[in-house]
Scaffold this active site. Sequence first.
Site, short mmCIF file in Angstrom:
data_model
loop_
_atom_site.label_atom_id
_atom_site.label_comp_id
_atom_site.label_asym_id
_atom_site.label_seq_id
_atom_site.Cartn_x
_atom_site.Cartn_y
_atom_site.Cartn_z
N ASP A 212 0.84 -1.20 0.00
CA ASP A 212 0.00 0.00 0.00
C ASP A 212 0.88 1.25 0.00
O ASP A 212 0.62 2.21 0.70
CB ASP A 212 -0.94 0.00 1.21
CG ASP A 212 -0.22 -0.17 2.54
OD1 ASP A 212 1.03 -0.24 2.53
OD2 ASP A 212 -0.90 -0.24 3.58
N ASP A 288 7.79 -4.76 14.41
CA ASP A 288 8.34 -3.40 14.34
C ASP A 288 8.57 -2.83 15.75
O ASP A 288 9.61 -2.21 16.01
CB ASP A 288 7.44 -2.49 13.51
CG ASP A 288 5.96 -2.62 13.86
OD1 ASP A 288 5.59 -3.54 14.62
OD2 ASP A 288 5.16 -1.80 13.39
#
Length: 411
Positions: A212, A288
């Site tokens: 995206d 992350d």
Amino acid sequence: MRKIGCDRRYLFLIAAAVAFFYIQMRLFATQSEYSDRLAAALESENRCTSQSRLLIDQISIHQTNIVSLEEQNRRQTEECRQLKALLDDLERKGVQRVVDKSQVPVAAVVIMACNRADYLERTIESILKYQSSVASKYPLFVSQDGSDPSVRSKAMSYDQLMYIQHLDSEPVQTERPGEIIAYYKIARHYKWAMDQLFYKHNFSRVIILEDDMEIAPDFFDYFEAGAALLDKDKSIMAVSSWNDNGQKQFVHDPHELYRSDFFPGLGWMLTKSIWDELSPKWPKAYWDDWLRLKDNHKGRQFIRPEVCRTYNFGEHGSSLGQFFQQYLQPIKLNNVKVDWKAKDLSYLTKDNYTKHFADIVRKAKPVHGTDAVLKAYNIEGDVRIQYRDQPDFEWIARQFGIFEEWKVFLL
């Protein structure tokens, strides 16, 4: 006397006869009982024999089935081995197709995809717009998690890239109730894809994008300059193309880069040596945030630009569009073609950066007071606002409309 003797003999004979009949009846009853028991035993034996024969027949059938299944399993194993060899060969030829043997790649570029074919197409088109001229330096991959046919079909419709697929049938066990399973699947997919690119295909660096994202015109030149920094300064853990607070109203200099203790992600590059360290202990989920832990980055820092080199348009995804309207949609994607080859980036090395950053802070105009935010908007150039503690920082962040998360700004 003779008569009495005869009577006694007669009574004795009668008693003997009665005793004889009684014994005969007892014998008959006993024989009947034994006969019944014997008949029952024979019936039971016959039943057991019948059941044994049935069981033997069933075992024989099962043994036949087991042999058949073993043979079927052997054939399937061999077919899988042959299919894997074929796929490996096709993948090897596919990699040869996208990798120029005469050119050592700067980095492999991988788009992490799952089930958004329309997003993936937009991302691929954005990348190919700038990658085509440097394809030999940046071979392009799409790694799909799962088997969504529209994503696979879309990825395989491009000859300019290599498609790889992660199929994981192992059930997901979350560590806490109510957690989103997708974050666990994403972490598995990342590890698999990185292992493939670093260990199977032996790339020295990998740039990770998601399905995206759009990229800036100087995206690849930026990362080529970043690769040189990674090789030169081992205190740099990764290079990112993202600035969490890169909204249009906060950024202006496309040439400026920063070192940060915070891992930005969203379009980033790491080396094989770093992956050698991370892969064995890769987390089950939230990779992350895990990478932002001091135990994992070990004091090493990350390079990020002031103006983003990626734009995230993914309003719909695993994070359910969290913060999209407020923080992601207004992000400025760089539209200036910076000549990174001509730039001196030595100020970003560990030995030089502290002085460089201190000079930036020193030159910025200090702003104080409860109306500091209003004053800052009316000042041309950089300003410096000093906060006292975390609540004070969060209050200032709310006034500016930037991320209030404390961890984003730990330097």
